[in-house]
Design a protein around this motif. Sequence first.
Motif, short mmCIF file in Angstrom:
data_model
loop_
_atom_site.label_atom_id
_atom_site.label_comp_id
_atom_site.label_asym_id
_atom_site.label_seq_id
_atom_site.Cartn_x
_atom_site.Cartn_y
_atom_site.Cartn_z
N LEU A 1 0.84 -1.18 0.00
CA LEU A 1 0.00 0.00 0.00
C LEU A 1 0.88 1.25 0.00
O LEU A 1 1.82 1.36 0.80
N ALA A 2 0.60 2.17 -0.91
CA ALA A 2 1.37 3.42 -1.00
C ALA A 2 0.47 4.59 -0.62
O ALA A 2 -0.73 4.57 -0.90
N TYR A 3 1.06 5.62 0.01
CA TYR A 3 0.25 6.75 0.42
C TYR A 3 1.10 7.99 0.65
O TYR A 3 2.33 7.92 0.83
N ARG A 4 0.42 9.13 0.62
CA ARG A 4 1.04 10.36 1.08
C ARG A 4 -0.01 11.21 1.76
O ARG A 4 -1.18 11.23 1.34
N ILE A 5 0.38 11.91 2.79
CA ILE A 5 -0.53 12.72 3.58
C ILE A 5 -0.72 14.07 2.90
O ILE A 5 0.25 14.77 2.59
N LEU A 6 -1.97 14.45 2.65
CA LEU A 6 -2.29 15.72 2.04
C LEU A 6 -2.53 16.80 3.09
O LEU A 6 -2.23 17.97 2.88
N LYS A 7 -3.08 16.38 4.23
CA LYS A 7 -3.32 17.29 5.35
C LYS A 7 -3.22 16.48 6.64
O LYS A 7 -3.88 15.44 6.75
N SER A 8 -2.42 16.95 7.57
CA SER A 8 -2.22 16.22 8.83
C SER A 8 -3.48 16.26 9.68
O SER A 8 -4.25 17.24 9.65
N GLY A 9 -3.69 15.20 10.44
CA GLY A 9 -4.82 15.12 11.34
C GLY A 9 -4.49 15.67 12.71
O GLY A 9 -3.45 16.30 12.92
N GLY B 1 -3.93 14.84 16.80
CA GLY B 1 -3.63 13.79 17.76
C GLY B 1 -2.93 12.62 17.12
O GLY B 1 -2.49 12.68 15.96
N ASP B 2 -2.84 11.53 17.87
CA ASP B 2 -2.16 10.34 17.35
C ASP B 2 -3.02 9.09 17.47
O ASP B 2 -2.55 7.98 17.26
N SER B 3 -4.30 9.23 17.81
CA SER B 3 -5.17 8.07 17.92
C SER B 3 -5.60 7.60 16.54
O SER B 3 -5.96 8.40 15.68
N LYS B 4 -5.53 6.30 16.33
CA LYS B 4 -5.90 5.70 15.05
C LYS B 4 -6.91 4.59 15.28
O LYS B 4 -6.86 3.90 16.30
N PRO B 5 -7.83 4.41 14.35
CA PRO B 5 -8.87 3.39 14.55
C PRO B 5 -8.33 1.98 14.40
O PRO B 5 -7.37 1.73 13.66
N ALA B 6 -8.96 1.06 15.12
CA ALA B 6 -8.70 -0.36 14.92
C ALA B 6 -9.55 -0.85 13.76
O ALA B 6 -10.50 -0.18 13.33
N ALA B 7 -9.23 -2.01 13.25
CA ALA B 7 -9.93 -2.53 12.08
C ALA B 7 -11.41 -2.74 12.32
O ALA B 7 -12.21 -2.66 11.38
N LEU C 1 -10.51 11.26 6.94
CA LEU C 1 -11.08 10.59 8.10
C LEU C 1 -11.66 11.67 9.01
O LEU C 1 -10.92 12.40 9.67
N ILE C 2 -12.96 11.78 9.04
CA ILE C 2 -13.63 12.80 9.84
C ILE C 2 -13.54 12.45 11.32
O ILE C 2 -13.17 13.28 12.16
N MET D 1 -4.63 6.28 9.65
CA MET D 1 -5.01 7.69 9.68
C MET D 1 -5.45 8.16 11.07
O MET D 1 -5.86 7.35 11.91
N THR D 2 -5.36 9.46 11.29
CA THR D 2 -5.87 10.09 12.51
C THR D 2 -7.02 11.01 12.13
O THR D 2 -7.12 11.45 10.98
#
Length: 404
Positions: A175-183, A185-191, A273-274, A238-239
Amino acid sequence: MKRKATLALMIGLGALVPVAYVHGQDENTMIEAPSDVAAVPDDAQKTDSGLASKVLTKGTGNEKPAAADEVTVHYSGWTTDGKLFDSSVKRGQPATFPLNGVIKGWTEGLQLMTVGEKRRFWIPADLAYGENPGGGRPGGLLVFDVELLDIKAAPKPPEDVAEVPAEAKKTESGLAYRILKSGEGDSKPAAHDIAEMHFSMWSKDGQLLESSQSHGRPLNAPINTLPFEGLQEALTLMTPGEQSRFWIPQALTFGENIPPGAPEGHLVFDIELISFKEAPEPPKVPEDVAAIPDSATKTASGLASRVLEKGTGDTNPKATDTVSVHYSGWTLDGKMFDSSVSRGEPTSFPLNGVIPGWTEGVQLMTVGEKRRFWIPADLAYGENPGGGRPGGMLVFDIELLEIK
């Protein structure tokens, strides 16, 4: 007009409840069949595909929609014997949809129109639902009167849609990605968490396949019920508040089994990610998911089931009743494709508006009962239904909560 099951609807803005196509119509609104409904008249124009049409009222502008745009229309549809089978006019509510998410005759035909225009279409079977489509859909040549009310332009494809840029980061899966706008905090969702997001999805040649913006609302769904392995992985990186672009290789989308009409190669997602909501752990895969066990009972139709937990009453719902249930569904290889339990929200529906296996099976249950069903393909979506729907025999755990 019914939307066809397309790749665009795979992501489905909502749950994959096995619902059949049902229209509510106001019987007091009379709509006369056109005098030329039986056959294409001599004054109609034809395209190379066989689509025929004639303008009833000219439009007010010059702009025409592109295939990926969202349109708002009023319409009525007839079979050639003059039977009205669907009408937004009769319902008193216009329809809005992405133009590449409907039958071919509509996708082609509406691109000929301008806002304010009314046009009559004669759509041959191969541009509609076929000669004998089944499932309550009309077959053969269909006639539609369509008024184009509004056009909403689709999001433009990214400049780097064709190739993964050198500056993109990569995960071990590819999987490739680049961040367009930072979120934030540092919390990320679980699957298994529930994500609220806006997204647009393109093929590598820049064709827009789906966009939540086109629907006017974000997607809200458990991450592990989304169809692509790569999309699920992307969201867990994502955050909240983050906007990122992802290049998802084919190995993490369709793999080697590309369904008819689906694009080959990587897919590109722009995702915002809202927010996300922590959700309970998803139901475990049933130990007997792979095949019908000897302990299951079968009906004459081939539907198999066994009671997991007895109910508290003795009333069974009728096919015409509305029921409230919790459910989870798996394919025979143990892949969960949908679950109201994971969403933490039960589902209500008319029992005669779902796949035949549900209509028959839930009528066997009482309130409070939990039952596991093995639903053969002919009572579900068929062997190769496309459009993101699971094929073959399906396994559902259902808890009947209420009969309304």
